[in-house]
Write a protein that holds these residues in place. Structure first.
Motif, PDB file in Angstrom:
ATOM      1  N   GLY A  95       0.950  -1.371  -0.111  1.00 23.46           N
ATOM      2  CA  GLY A  95       0.307  -0.096  -0.231  1.00 23.46           C
ATOM      3  C   GLY A  95       1.193   1.797   0.634  1.00 23.46           C
ATOM      4  N   GLU A  96       0.001   2.407  -0.422  1.00 19.13           N
ATOM      5  CA  GLU A  96       1.533   3.541  -0.143  1.00 19.13           C
ATOM      6  C   GLU A  96       1.660   3.413   1.388  1.00 19.13           C
ATOM      7  OE1 GLU A  96      -0.491   7.567  -2.594  1.00 19.13           O
ATOM      8  OE2 GLU A  96      -2.353   6.153  -2.323  1.00 19.13           O
ATOM      9  N   PHE A  97       2.756   4.179   1.006  1.00 22.38           N
ATOM     10  CA  PHE A  97       3.076   4.433   2.649  1.00 22.38           C
ATOM     11  C   PHE A  97       2.834   6.080   3.092  1.00 22.38           C
ATOM     12  CE2 PHE A  97       5.118   1.502   1.085  1.00 22.38           C
ATOM     13  CZ  PHE A  97       6.288   0.982   2.695  1.00 22.38           C
ATOM     14  N   THR A  98       1.394   5.594   3.638  1.00 22.86           N
ATOM     15  CA  THR A  98       1.098   6.580   4.516  1.00 22.86           C
ATOM     16  C   THR A  98       0.385   6.310   5.500  1.00 22.86           C
ATOM     17  OG1 THR A  98      -1.124   6.713   3.197  1.00 22.86           O
ATOM     18  CG2 THR A  98       0.014   8.181   1.807  1.00 22.86           C
ATOM     19  N   GLU A  99       0.341   7.507   6.688  1.00 23.24           N
ATOM     20  CA  GLU A  99      -0.365   7.486   8.002  1.00 23.24           C
ATOM     21  C   GLU A  99      -1.262   6.421   7.815  1.00 23.24           C
ATOM     22  OE1 GLU A  99       0.551   9.846   6.803  1.00 23.24           O
ATOM     23  OE2 GLU A  99       2.152  11.067   8.230  1.00 23.24           O
ATOM     24  N   ARG A 100      -2.534   6.474   6.880  1.00 29.19           N
ATOM     25  CA  ARG A 100      -3.665   5.599   7.004  1.00 29.19           C
ATOM     26  C   ARG A 100      -3.349   4.152   7.236  1.00 29.19           C
ATOM     27  NH1 ARG A 100      -7.214   4.076   2.363  1.00 29.19           N
ATOM     28  NH2 ARG A 100      -5.844   5.249   0.597  1.00 29.19           N
ATOM     29  N   LYS A 101      -2.245   3.958   6.505  1.00 25.23           N
ATOM     30  CA  LYS A 101      -1.572   2.343   6.374  1.00 25.23           C
ATOM     31  C   LYS A 101      -0.885   2.041   7.468  1.00 25.23           C
ATOM     32  CE  LYS A 101      -3.336   1.905   1.407  1.00 25.23           C
ATOM     33  NZ  LYS A 101      -4.832   1.225   1.459  1.00 25.23           N
ATOM     34  N   ASN A 102      -1.136   2.658   7.943  1.00 21.50           N
ATOM     35  CA  ASN A 102      -0.104   2.292   9.872  1.00 21.50           C
ATOM     36  C   ASN A 102       0.571   1.504   9.944  1.00 21.50           C
ATOM     37  OD1 ASN A 102      -1.136   2.454  12.436  1.00 21.50           O
ATOM     38  ND2 ASN A 102      -2.114   0.452  12.970  1.00 21.50           N
ATOM     39  N   PHE A 103       1.444   1.360   8.857  1.00 14.06           N
ATOM     40  CA  PHE A 103       2.584   0.457   8.733  1.00 14.06           C
ATOM     41  C   PHE A 103       3.442   0.435  10.329  1.00 14.06           C
ATOM     42  CE2 PHE A 103       2.499   0.798   3.350  1.00 14.06           C
ATOM     43  CZ  PHE A 103       1.682  -0.687   3.900  1.00 14.06           C
ATOM     44  N   GLY A 104       3.343   1.799  10.949  1.00 13.66           N
ATOM     45  CA  GLY A 104       4.565   1.570  12.052  1.00 13.66           C
ATOM     46  C   GLY A 104       3.632  -0.032  12.996  1.00 13.66           C
ATOM     47  N   VAL A 105       2.706  -0.096  13.054  1.00 12.03           N
ATOM     48  CA  VAL A 105       2.024  -1.071  14.352  1.00 12.03           C
ATOM     49  C   VAL A 105       3.250  -2.554  14.068  1.00 12.03           C
ATOM     50  CG1 VAL A 105       0.377   0.618  14.706  1.00 12.03           C
ATOM     51  CG2 VAL A 105       0.282  -1.218  13.355  1.00 12.03           C
ATOM     52  N   LEU A 106       3.324  -2.329  12.625  1.00  8.35           N
ATOM     53  CA  LEU A 106       3.625  -3.615  12.910  1.00  8.35           C
ATOM     54  C   LEU A 106       5.276  -4.297  13.175  1.00  8.35           C
ATOM     55  CD1 LEU A 106       2.628  -3.954   8.778  1.00  8.35           C
ATOM     56  CD2 LEU A 106       1.190  -5.085  10.910  1.00  8.35           C
ATOM     57  N   VAL A 107       5.450  -2.424  12.974  1.00  8.00           N
ATOM     58  CA  VAL A 107       7.331  -3.396  13.827  1.00  8.00           C
ATOM     59  C   VAL A 107       7.296  -3.429  15.291  1.00  8.00           C
ATOM     60  CG1 VAL A 107       9.325  -1.901  13.907  1.00  8.00           C
ATOM     61  CG2 VAL A 107       7.712  -1.291  12.388  1.00  8.00           C
ATOM     62  N   PRO A 108       7.063  -3.218  16.297  1.00  6.92           N
ATOM     63  CA  PRO A 108       6.804  -4.015  17.328  1.00  6.92           C
ATOM     64  C   PRO A 108       6.079  -5.087  17.436  1.00  6.92           C
ATOM     65  CG  PRO A 108       5.208  -1.736  17.573  1.00  6.92           C
ATOM     66  CD  PRO A 108       5.981  -1.284  16.112  1.00  6.92           C
ATOM     67  N   MET A 109       5.192  -5.029  16.886  1.00  7.86           N
ATOM     68  CA  MET A 109       4.147  -6.085  16.822  1.00  7.86           C
ATOM     69  C   MET A 109       5.704  -7.599  16.494  1.00  7.86           C
ATOM     70  SD  MET A 109       1.831  -7.742  14.212  1.00  7.86           S
ATOM     71  CE  MET A 109       2.813  -8.938  13.057  1.00  7.86           C
TER      72      MET A 109
END
Length: 350
Positions: A185-199
């Motif tokens: 997906g597009e690397f935007t805030e709404r895609k929320n990829f950041g939460v996958l990192v600590p997971m």
């Protein structure tokens, strides 16, 4: 014969949702080749469309100057279809007008553009019929805008992948050496990829492959989060990818992880299910509607909780002998030919 104008110039962006929607809907229209309708495709690169579709369609070359009222297209079509809610091109005449609404994220984001909202309100009011790509998109539009009393329809997008066969000798440029999760997906805030990192920190046996347009400020924020958790060697950002590479990652991943905050539809979960893969989704907006009962959902984004949902889901998908069959069956219910047939019904109703 009736003439339908497809304002389809977003077909130029094959790596984005609008581009995918434009292309696959047009391709389905070509397959149906309804004898009562003659379509005109509006696009910048009409030569490539002519090579693929030949005389099946008429073609009109997109020119940016037609965005301005004085230079709008004046030809009288029987139906004008605006294929997404953000298009600036409008007809000069008062024509029967179909609007497809994918989402209204623009109205809820912090950095709202008043011109985009104004343009959407104008589109709504000139519409003769409105099509939404999900029940959520319809509900959300009614919650934020005054919708005119015109016929409204919910027509789901189709599945972009029907054939899961891969070329035996194909390998992507980046091939993880360990089991991996995939997201796109597009690397935007709404895609929320950041939460996958600590997971991922709590799932040490897996890597993560992220694909999509990285030309966004959120990409830099994501790199900082990855660095904070020392996961540079386990999270692979591969940028925009072609169809062959996407299929490879879907075919070989352990699961699709899709923590998006806002989706009008969400095609990647359906694509992953076509390969029989478990999908892990946010319980947000349209995703429960599209993922159905066979997807696994996150209610919130605590990393320990997210990791446990993934572990439990992977275990269930591996021990349930009918799981892959059910997932593939669910994906097969989304079909572009049926989508195109339903749009043709809308045109003929007008």
């Amino acid at each position: 014969m009736k003439h339908v104008f497809l304002e389809s110039h977003n077909i130029k962006n094959p790596y984005f949702g609008f581009g995918q929607f434009n292309y696959h809907l047009i391709k389905a229209f070509a397959s149906l080749n309804d004898p009562e309708i003659r379509f005109t495709l509006h696009a910048k690169d009409i030569d490539s469309l002519k090579r693929e579709f030949g005389p099946t369609f008429d073609y009109r070359k997109y020119r940016s100057i037609t965005r301005y009222p004085l230079f709008r297209i004046r030809k009288k079509y029987d139906v004008w279809h605006s294929l997404n809610q953000n298009i600036k091109i409008e007809p000069a005449r008062d024509l029967p007008y179909v609007l497809t609404v994918h989402d209204i994220h623009f109205a809820k984001e912090q950095a709202q553009d008043p011109e985009v909202t104004k343009r959407f309100k104008t589109k709504l009011q000139r519409s003769s019929a409105i099509v939404y790509i999900s029940e959520f998109a319809k509900k959300d539009t009614h919650a934020h805008f005054d919708v005119p009393l015109v016929p409204e329809y919910v027509i789901y997008n189709g599945n972009t992948i029907l054939d899961t066969k891969l070329a035996e000798d194909f390998k992507p440029k980046h091939q993880p050496s360990r089991p991996y999760f995939f997201s796109i997906g597009e690397f935007t805030e709404r895609k929320n990829f950041g939460v996958l990192v600590p997971m991922l920190k709590n799932l040490p046996d897996y890597d993560l492959v992220l694909a999509g347009n990285t030309d966004r400020p959120y990409h830099d924020q994501l790199l900082e989060i990855i660095k904070e958790y020392n996961l540079e060697n386990r999270i692979h950002i591969v940028g925009k990818i072609d169809e062959h590479t996407k299929r490879y990652y879907l075919a070989h991943c352990e699961a699709l992880v899709f923590p998006s905050l806002r989706e009008g539809f969400g095609i990647p979960p359906i694509e992953a299910m076509t390969f029989g893969k478990p999908v892990f989704l946010s319980k947000n907006t349209s995703l429960p509607e599209i993922g159905g009962q066979e997807a696994f959902y996150w209610d919130h984004y605590d990393p320990d909780y997210m990791a446990q949902i993934v572990r439990d889901g992977l275990q269930k998908s591996k021990t349930d002998t009918n799981y892959v069959h059910r997932v593939k069956a669910h994906a097969s219910t989304f079909n572009w030919l049926e989508t195109a047939k339903n749009y043709i019904k809308v045109y003929k109703a007008l």
